[in-house]
Design an enzyme around this catalytic site. Structure first.
Site, short mmCIF file in Angstrom:
data_model
loop_
_atom_site.label_atom_id
_atom_site.label_comp_id
_atom_site.label_asym_id
_atom_site.label_seq_id
_atom_site.Cartn_x
_atom_site.Cartn_y
_atom_site.Cartn_z
N ARG A 1 30.85 -12.18 -38.80
CA ARG A 1 31.18 -10.89 -38.16
C ARG A 1 32.65 -10.54 -38.38
O ARG A 1 33.02 -9.39 -38.56
CB ARG A 1 30.85 -10.91 -36.65
CG ARG A 1 31.41 -9.69 -35.92
CD ARG A 1 30.70 -9.32 -34.64
NE ARG A 1 30.37 -10.43 -33.78
CZ ARG A 1 31.24 -11.11 -33.03
NH1 ARG A 1 32.52 -10.80 -33.04
NH2 ARG A 1 30.84 -12.11 -32.28
N LYS B 1 26.87 6.61 -50.76
CA LYS B 1 26.70 7.66 -51.76
C LYS B 1 27.18 7.16 -53.13
O LYS B 1 26.53 6.33 -53.71
CB LYS B 1 27.45 8.92 -51.31
CG LYS B 1 27.28 9.25 -49.81
CD LYS B 1 25.89 9.70 -49.44
CE LYS B 1 25.62 9.72 -47.94
NZ LYS B 1 26.58 10.38 -47.07
N ASP C 1 38.04 12.08 -45.23
CA ASP C 1 36.78 11.51 -45.71
C ASP C 1 36.68 11.82 -47.20
O ASP C 1 36.55 12.98 -47.59
CB ASP C 1 35.61 12.12 -44.92
CG ASP C 1 34.26 11.51 -45.28
OD1 ASP C 1 34.10 11.11 -46.45
OD2 ASP C 1 33.38 11.45 -44.40
N TYR D 1 30.20 16.40 -42.13
CA TYR D 1 28.92 15.70 -42.14
C TYR D 1 28.31 15.75 -40.72
O TYR D 1 29.01 15.48 -39.73
CB TYR D 1 29.15 14.26 -42.59
CG TYR D 1 27.90 13.44 -42.61
CD1 TYR D 1 26.94 13.64 -43.61
CD2 TYR D 1 27.65 12.48 -41.64
CE1 TYR D 1 25.78 12.90 -43.62
CE2 TYR D 1 26.48 11.73 -41.66
CZ TYR D 1 25.55 11.95 -42.65
OH TYR D 1 24.39 11.22 -42.66
#
Ligand SMILES: *Cc1c(COP(=O)(O)O)cnc(C)c1O
Length: 300
Positions: free
Chosen positions: A50, A199, A174, A102
């Site tokens: 983690r 993407k 972004d 988005y």
């Protein structure tokens, strides 16, 4: 000699010498935890996945090299990265967001940030006067996509960085749609770059991932603390998939560009089409010899 972006994509940060057995495709460290040789002593600094993992670590170093970042944290999705950015804010902080974002980010602001009393204001950031006018005393960040998903609006990152600096606010960009292959927001004055690696970075529709690339160590440490505490970190196998996808990033982006240009040229010749506008993306060749113009939207 500094490596070209194409070479970093193919070989990752370290050119095939990173693995102790010199594996060229970096191993997937599919392990939750690592042995302590003696209590509290992990020779390579890895304890629990983690917190850190070698496969994820190589991916993070590679994305840092591509974006020119001080450090990058990989998340289990683009939205996990966005949520970690919003964890940065405190109640009564004011955040200016681009008006076209988005959808998941708008939902996060409406459902989670509003509950935490973070004031999100939507502004057309491509209008620099409007952006400047929206700044308040408690503005902590300016956050936008450029080009935006879905409307492809373009904001001048360099000019927005000046406004953010003057306001003492972070500039968060972004960069999902351009990828580091076509645009490096940190070099234009941004403080933080977000990616949905789902993407173009991964590029094969086979994994979900996200990144936060930081300009400096202070921001990076903050995002590392948030990621290891809230736990939305990227798994070793997904990290490997993204490393593999990145190998062809340069080739894919060049093809996306030439395909889009061909489609635009064809549309322009059709009598029934009145107007064609494209976001002209410079190839790396042009990027090296000319300054990228502030507005990348041209009529052809
Ligand atoms: C897809 C996307 C996101 C969210 O990323 P996920 O990986 O789907 O969680 C964030 N920003 C932009 C611009 C996106 O296109």
């Amino acid at each position: 000699m500094s490596k070209s972006m194409d070479t970093i994509c193919v070989h990752g940060k370290e050119h095939a010498v990173k693995d102790q057995n010199y594996a060229i495709s970096y191993p997937i460290y599919q392990t939750a935890s690592f042995s302590h040789l003696t209590p509290g002593h992990n020779p390579n600094g890895f304890g629990y996945t983690r917190e850190s993992n070698p496969t994820r670590g190589l991916l993070e170093e590679t994305v840092s090299a591509l974006e020119g970042a001080c450090d990058t944290v990989a998340f289990a999705s683009g939205m996990a990265a966005v949520a970690a950015v919003f964890e940065y804010f405190k109640p009564r902080d004011h955040v200016i967001c681009g008006e076209d974002l988005y959808g998941g980010v708008v939902r996060l602001a409406a459902v989670i940030s509003a509950k935490n009393n973070i004031e999100v204001e939507y502004v057309d950031t491509s209008d620099l006067q409007a952006l400047k006018a929206a700044v308040r005393e408690n503005t902590k960040a300016i956050y936008f996509e450029t080009p935006t998903n879905p409307m492809m609006h373009v904001t001048d990152i360099r000019a927005a960085a000046e406004i953010a600096k003057e306001a003492g606010a972070l500039l968060i960009v972004d960069n999902t749609f351009m990828t580091p292959y076509f645009q490096n927001p940190l070099s234009l004055g941004a403080d933080v770059v977000i990616h949905s690696g789902t993407k173009y970075l991964s590029g094969h529709n086979d994994t979900i991932c996200g990144f936060l690339c930081s300009k400096d160590q202070k921001l990076a440490q903050h995002f590392r603390l948030i990621s290891k505490t809230t736990g939305g970190t990227l798994a070793p196998f997904e990290s490997w998939l993204c490393l593999r996808g990145l190998k062809t990033l340069a080739l894919r982006m060049e093809r996306h560009q030439s395909n889009a240009l061909a489609a635009a040229e064809w549309l322009k010749k059709q009598d029934c089409v009145e107007n064609v506008e494209i976001a002209l993306i410079f190839s790396n060749y042009f990027k090296n010899i000319v300054d990228i113009p502030e507005k990348m939207c041209y009529k052809i």
